[in-house]
Design a protein around this motif. Structure first.
Motif, PDB file in Angstrom:
ATOM      1  N   SER A  74      -5.961   1.578  14.290  1.00 26.80           N
ATOM      2  CA  SER A  74      -6.600   2.897  14.136  1.00 26.80           C
ATOM      3  C   SER A  74      -7.460   3.212  15.354  1.00 26.80           C
ATOM      4  CB  SER A  74      -7.473   2.857  12.879  1.00 26.80           C
ATOM      5  OG  SER A  74      -8.431   3.886  12.900  1.00 26.80           O
ATOM      6  N   ASP A 116       2.265  -1.662  -4.474  1.00 26.93           N
ATOM      7  CA  ASP A 116       0.855  -1.269  -4.372  1.00 26.93           C
ATOM      8  C   ASP A 116       0.094  -2.019  -5.465  1.00 26.93           C
ATOM      9  OD1 ASP A 116      -0.441   1.545  -2.877  1.00 26.93           O
ATOM     10  OD2 ASP A 116      -1.683   0.433  -4.293  1.00 26.93           O
ATOM     11  N   LEU A 160       1.699  -5.190  -6.500  1.00 23.51           N
ATOM     12  CA  LEU A 160       1.430  -6.330  -5.614  1.00 23.51           C
ATOM     13  C   LEU A 160       0.045  -6.199  -4.988  1.00 23.51           C
ATOM     14  CD1 LEU A 160       2.478  -8.875  -4.167  1.00 23.51           C
ATOM     15  CD2 LEU A 160       3.494  -7.391  -2.446  1.00 23.51           C
ATOM     16  N   LYS A 172      -1.752  -0.615  -7.494  1.00 27.66           N
ATOM     17  CA  LYS A 172      -1.772   0.238  -8.682  1.00 27.66           C
ATOM     18  C   LYS A 172      -0.390   0.849  -8.911  1.00 27.66           C
ATOM     19  CE  LYS A 172      -3.183   3.992  -5.768  1.00 27.66           C
ATOM     20  NZ  LYS A 172      -4.223   4.556  -5.000  1.00 27.66           N
ATOM     21  N   LEU A 224       1.700   3.490  -2.128  1.00 30.12           N
ATOM     22  CA  LEU A 224       1.354   4.736  -2.819  1.00 30.12           C
ATOM     23  C   LEU A 224       0.236   5.496  -2.110  1.00 30.12           C
ATOM     24  CD1 LEU A 224       1.600   3.674  -6.578  1.00 30.12           C
ATOM     25  CD2 LEU A 224       3.357   4.553  -5.049  1.00 30.12           C
ATOM     26  N   GLY A 278       0.827  -1.216   0.000  1.00 33.53           N
ATOM     27  CA  GLY A 278       0.000   0.000   0.000  1.00 33.53           C
ATOM     28  C   GLY A 278       0.853   1.255   0.000  1.00 33.53           C
ATOM     29  N   ILE A 305       0.069   7.393   3.837  1.00 33.21           N
ATOM     30  CA  ILE A 305       1.198   7.186   4.755  1.00 33.21           C
ATOM     31  C   ILE A 305       2.382   6.544   4.031  1.00 33.21           C
ATOM     32  CG2 ILE A 305       1.948   5.990   6.862  1.00 33.21           C
ATOM     33  CD1 ILE A 305      -0.941   6.306   7.902  1.00 33.21           C
ATOM     34  N   LYS A 354     -10.115  -3.651  12.082  1.00 32.39           N
ATOM     35  CA  LYS A 354      -8.939  -3.204  12.837  1.00 32.39           C
ATOM     36  C   LYS A 354      -8.851  -3.940  14.183  1.00 32.39           C
ATOM     37  CE  LYS A 354      -6.889  -0.661   9.941  1.00 32.39           C
ATOM     38  NZ  LYS A 354      -5.567  -1.068   9.442  1.00 32.39           N
ATOM     39  N   VAL A 375     -10.072  -7.139   1.957  1.00 29.88           N
ATOM     40  CA  VAL A 375      -8.715  -6.578   1.832  1.00 29.88           C
ATOM     41  C   VAL A 375      -8.032  -6.529   3.208  1.00 29.88           C
ATOM     42  CG1 VAL A 375      -7.395  -4.490   1.256  1.00 29.88           C
ATOM     43  CG2 VAL A 375      -9.256  -5.246  -0.241  1.00 29.88           C
ATOM     44  N   TYR A 385      -3.197   4.524  14.985  1.00 28.91           N
ATOM     45  CA  TYR A 385      -3.017   5.906  14.502  1.00 28.91           C
ATOM     46  C   TYR A 385      -4.306   6.697  14.691  1.00 28.91           C
ATOM     47  CZ  TYR A 385       0.884   4.420  11.344  1.00 28.91           C
ATOM     48  OH  TYR A 385       2.031   3.941  10.782  1.00 28.91           O
ATOM     49  N   GLY A 410      -6.272  10.317  13.159  1.00 28.43           N
ATOM     50  CA  GLY A 410      -6.334  10.849  11.802  1.00 28.43           C
ATOM     51  C   GLY A 410      -4.985  11.467  11.453  1.00 28.43           C
ATOM     52  N   LEU A 450       0.752  -1.639   4.842  1.00 24.21           N
ATOM     53  CA  LEU A 450      -0.131  -0.470   4.883  1.00 24.21           C
ATOM     54  C   LEU A 450      -1.356  -0.604   3.985  1.00 24.21           C
ATOM     55  CD1 LEU A 450       2.479   2.448   4.781  1.00 24.21           C
ATOM     56  CD2 LEU A 450       1.611   1.205   6.745  1.00 24.21           C
ATOM     57  N   ALA A 451      -1.375  -1.603   3.110  1.00 27.14           N
ATOM     58  CA  ALA A 451      -2.507  -1.747   2.185  1.00 27.14           C
ATOM     59  C   ALA A 451      -3.777  -2.007   2.981  1.00 27.14           C
ATOM     60  CB  ALA A 451      -2.245  -2.890   1.211  1.00 27.14           C
ATOM     61  N   ALA A 452      -4.795  -1.193   2.758  1.00 23.05           N
ATOM     62  CA  ALA A 452      -6.045  -1.339   3.504  1.00 23.05           C
ATOM     63  C   ALA A 452      -7.146  -0.525   2.847  1.00 23.05           C
ATOM     64  CB  ALA A 452      -5.850  -0.857   4.959  1.00 23.05           C
TER      65      ALA A 452
HETATM   66  P1  NAD Z   1      -4.490   4.877   1.900  1.00 20.92           P
HETATM   67  O1  NAD Z   1      -5.910   4.538   1.605  1.00 20.92           O
HETATM   68  O2  NAD Z   1      -4.009   6.236   1.617  1.00 20.92           O
HETATM   69  O3  NAD Z   1      -3.545   3.855   1.139  1.00 20.92           O
HETATM   70  C1  NAD Z   1      -3.799   2.483   1.111  1.00 20.92           C
HETATM   71  C2  NAD Z   1      -3.120   1.918  -0.112  1.00 20.92           C
HETATM   72  O4  NAD Z   1      -3.479   0.525  -0.172  1.00 20.92           O
HETATM   73  C3  NAD Z   1      -3.585   2.554  -1.428  1.00 20.92           C
HETATM   74  O5  NAD Z   1      -2.474   3.072  -2.148  1.00 20.92           O
HETATM   75  C4  NAD Z   1      -4.257   1.410  -2.173  1.00 20.92           C
HETATM   76  O6  NAD Z   1      -4.011   1.430  -3.577  1.00 20.92           O
HETATM   77  C5  NAD Z   1      -3.613   0.200  -1.534  1.00 20.92           C
HETATM   78  N1  NAD Z   1      -4.420  -1.017  -1.675  1.00 20.92           N
HETATM   79  C6  NAD Z   1      -5.759  -1.162  -1.574  1.00 20.92           C
HETATM   80  N2  NAD Z   1      -6.108  -2.434  -1.818  1.00 20.92           N
HETATM   81  C7  NAD Z   1      -4.958  -3.110  -2.067  1.00 20.92           C
HETATM   82  C8  NAD Z   1      -4.656  -4.457  -2.386  1.00 20.92           C
HETATM   83  N3  NAD Z   1      -5.621  -5.390  -2.520  1.00 20.92           N
HETATM   84  N4  NAD Z   1      -3.375  -4.795  -2.549  1.00 20.92           N
HETATM   85  C9  NAD Z   1      -2.381  -3.876  -2.439  1.00 20.92           C
HETATM   86  N5  NAD Z   1      -2.607  -2.593  -2.162  1.00 20.92           N
HETATM   87  C10 NAD Z   1      -3.896  -2.213  -1.976  1.00 20.92           C
HETATM   88  O7  NAD Z   1      -4.241   4.484   3.431  1.00 20.92           O
HETATM   89  P2  NAD Z   1      -3.211   5.125   4.450  1.00 20.92           P
HETATM   90  O8  NAD Z   1      -3.885   6.313   5.026  1.00 20.92           O
HETATM   91  O9  NAD Z   1      -1.886   5.272   3.871  1.00 20.92           O
HETATM   92  O10 NAD Z   1      -3.242   4.011   5.599  1.00 20.92           O
HETATM   93  C11 NAD Z   1      -2.226   3.062   5.781  1.00 20.92           C
HETATM   94  C12 NAD Z   1      -2.565   2.240   7.014  1.00 20.92           C
HETATM   95  O11 NAD Z   1      -2.683   3.108   8.144  1.00 20.92           O
HETATM   96  C13 NAD Z   1      -3.885   1.487   6.928  1.00 20.92           C
HETATM   97  O12 NAD Z   1      -3.783   0.266   7.621  1.00 20.92           O
HETATM   98  C14 NAD Z   1      -4.852   2.386   7.663  1.00 20.92           C
HETATM   99  O13 NAD Z   1      -5.942   1.671   8.204  1.00 20.92           O
HETATM  100  C15 NAD Z   1      -3.957   2.940   8.741  1.00 20.92           C
HETATM  101  N6  NAD Z   1      -4.440   4.202   9.298  1.00 20.92           N
HETATM  102  C16 NAD Z   1      -4.388   5.354   8.539  1.00 20.92           C
HETATM  103  C17 NAD Z   1      -4.852   6.540   9.094  1.00 20.92           C
HETATM  104  C18 NAD Z   1      -4.827   7.827   8.327  1.00 20.92           C
HETATM  105  O14 NAD Z   1      -5.355   8.832   8.816  1.00 20.92           O
HETATM  106  N7  NAD Z   1      -4.218   7.882   7.142  1.00 20.92           N
HETATM  107  C19 NAD Z   1      -5.346   6.558  10.406  1.00 20.92           C
HETATM  108  C20 NAD Z   1      -5.425   5.369  11.111  1.00 20.92           C
HETATM  109  C21 NAD Z   1      -4.944   4.201  10.560  1.00 20.92           C
END
Ligand code: NAD
Ligand code: AKB
Length: 324
Positions: free
Chosen positions: A122, A38, A56, A40, A14, A12, A17, A151, A97, A174, A176, A79-81
């Protein structure tokens, strides 16, 4: 002999985070030792142009295994989620996912005897049954969003793999995350990022949460610091594993708007709450992160004022350079 982190895979990468975490990890461990991945590919993205990158899909176990073998990976930042707002629109995708992806990473870590796996959690783990302010580390976990359900299950799964199979899995709850490099990917706290882009570009923001909705938040440099510090902590020093509370600041949209108006006096905000209000209402406003402070010396650097100033400086420059 004690093993140390040498070859890292970020899934994840791209996302909001991942984009900044990969750069920080590459600075620390060397560009070729941090493989970004990622589902994509993004043309002209510095991550995919200036270092190793793999397409991936974390639902494809075979592809995860091939990537681990190809690069001799010893540590994964997973980080993919699917985040909360997208998850409420498509709960089945969110479950698939977030749960299958996490299981695939944990099972691969056993098969390849990985040194360490970092899987973020989270503030979405909370729902009814916890105080609004200073939620303690050990607390009732009754989320009302599908994202929150995944989560909580992810944290329990990681702790199970630590106890049952000796996997070194670590995670943080984490808040926001606010950042200026990559837009967030479909969460409820996204308003606190969008507001800065809209303030800089249009002096106006239509907020999807009510003015008085307080939530825990953190600036990206603190998020990166927390993630790497936890990843590098000594296993023996940790009493917790997958569920560390981490806190930095708490504010609501009207307070954030006032802080922005100190720099942009003409900025106007309006409020039109949508389905994300219910998700935000189910989360606490602040959390007690003393376990993280005690076990791996966690301490944030940015408060609301410092974060707002830095965000506006960075985005104003990007706007002038035609990048946003
Ligand atoms: P994001 O949505 O910005 O990025 C997630 C990435 O996962 C995307 O680039 C997407 O293309 C990729 N993805 C989705 N499905 C996929 C798959 N099947 N295979 C591979 N990649 C895939 O998320 P983020 O904000 O960077 O969050 C990263 C982690 O941190 C997550 O676990 C999220 O739950 C956690 N988190 C984030 C925040 C926040 O505010 N950003 C807060 C709490 C927890
Ligand atoms: C979201 O709003 O879904 C995320 C989170 C707090 O997990 N930013």
């Amino acid at each position: 002999m004690k093993r140390s982190i040498k070859k890292i895979l970020v899934t994840g990468a791209l996302g909001q985070i991942g984009t900044e975490l990969v750069l920080a990890l590459r600075k620390k461990y060397g560009v070729n030792n941090v493989i970004a991945s990622d589902i994509k590919h993004k043309e002209n993205n510095p991550l995919t142009k200036n270092g190793p990158f793999e397409i991936l899909d974390i639902l494809k176990l075979n592809d995860i295994e091939k990537t681990i073998e190809k690069y001799e990976i010893d540590t994964i930042f997973h980080l993919a989620a699917i985040l909360s707002a997208v998850g409420e629109k498509d709960p089945a995708l969110c479950w698939n996912v977030n749960m299958t992806g996490t299981l695939n990473i944990l099972n691969s870590s056993i098969k390849y005897n990985l040194l360490r796996v970092i899987i973020p959690s989270s503030i979405a783990v909370w729902g009814k049954g916890v105080p609004k302010y200073m939620v303690p580390q050990e607390s009732v976990l009754k989320p009302s969003s599908m994202y929150g359900v995944t989560k909580v299950a992810g944290e329990l799964l990681c702790d199970y793999y630590v106890q049952k199979f000796g996997v070194d899995c670590r995670g943080l709850r984490y808040p926001g995350i606010i950042s200026s490099e990559t837009l967030p990917g479909g969460g409820t706290t996204d308003y606190a990022v969008e507001i800065f882009y809209e303030a800089v570009k249009n002096n106006y923001y239509n907020c999807f949460l009510k003015p008085e909705t307080e939530l825990p938040m953190m600036y990206m440099p603190d998020c990166i610091k927390a993630t790497i510090d936890l990843a590098e902590a000594e296993f023996e020093d940790l009493k917790h594993h997958s569920d560390f509370n981490v806190a930095a600041m708490t504010f609501d949209a009207q307070t954030l708007a006032k802080e922005i108006q100190k720099h942009l006096p003409n900025f106007i905000i309006e409020y039109n709450p949508d389905y994300r209000q219910a998700i935000a209402d189910s989360w606490p406003a602040s959390i007690d992160d003393s376990a993280a402070r005690e076990e791996w010396n966690w301490k944030p650097n940015y408060d609301l004022g410092a974060m707002t100033k830095d965000m506006l400086e960075k985005l104003t420059k990007k706007f002038k350079d035609g990048l946003i």
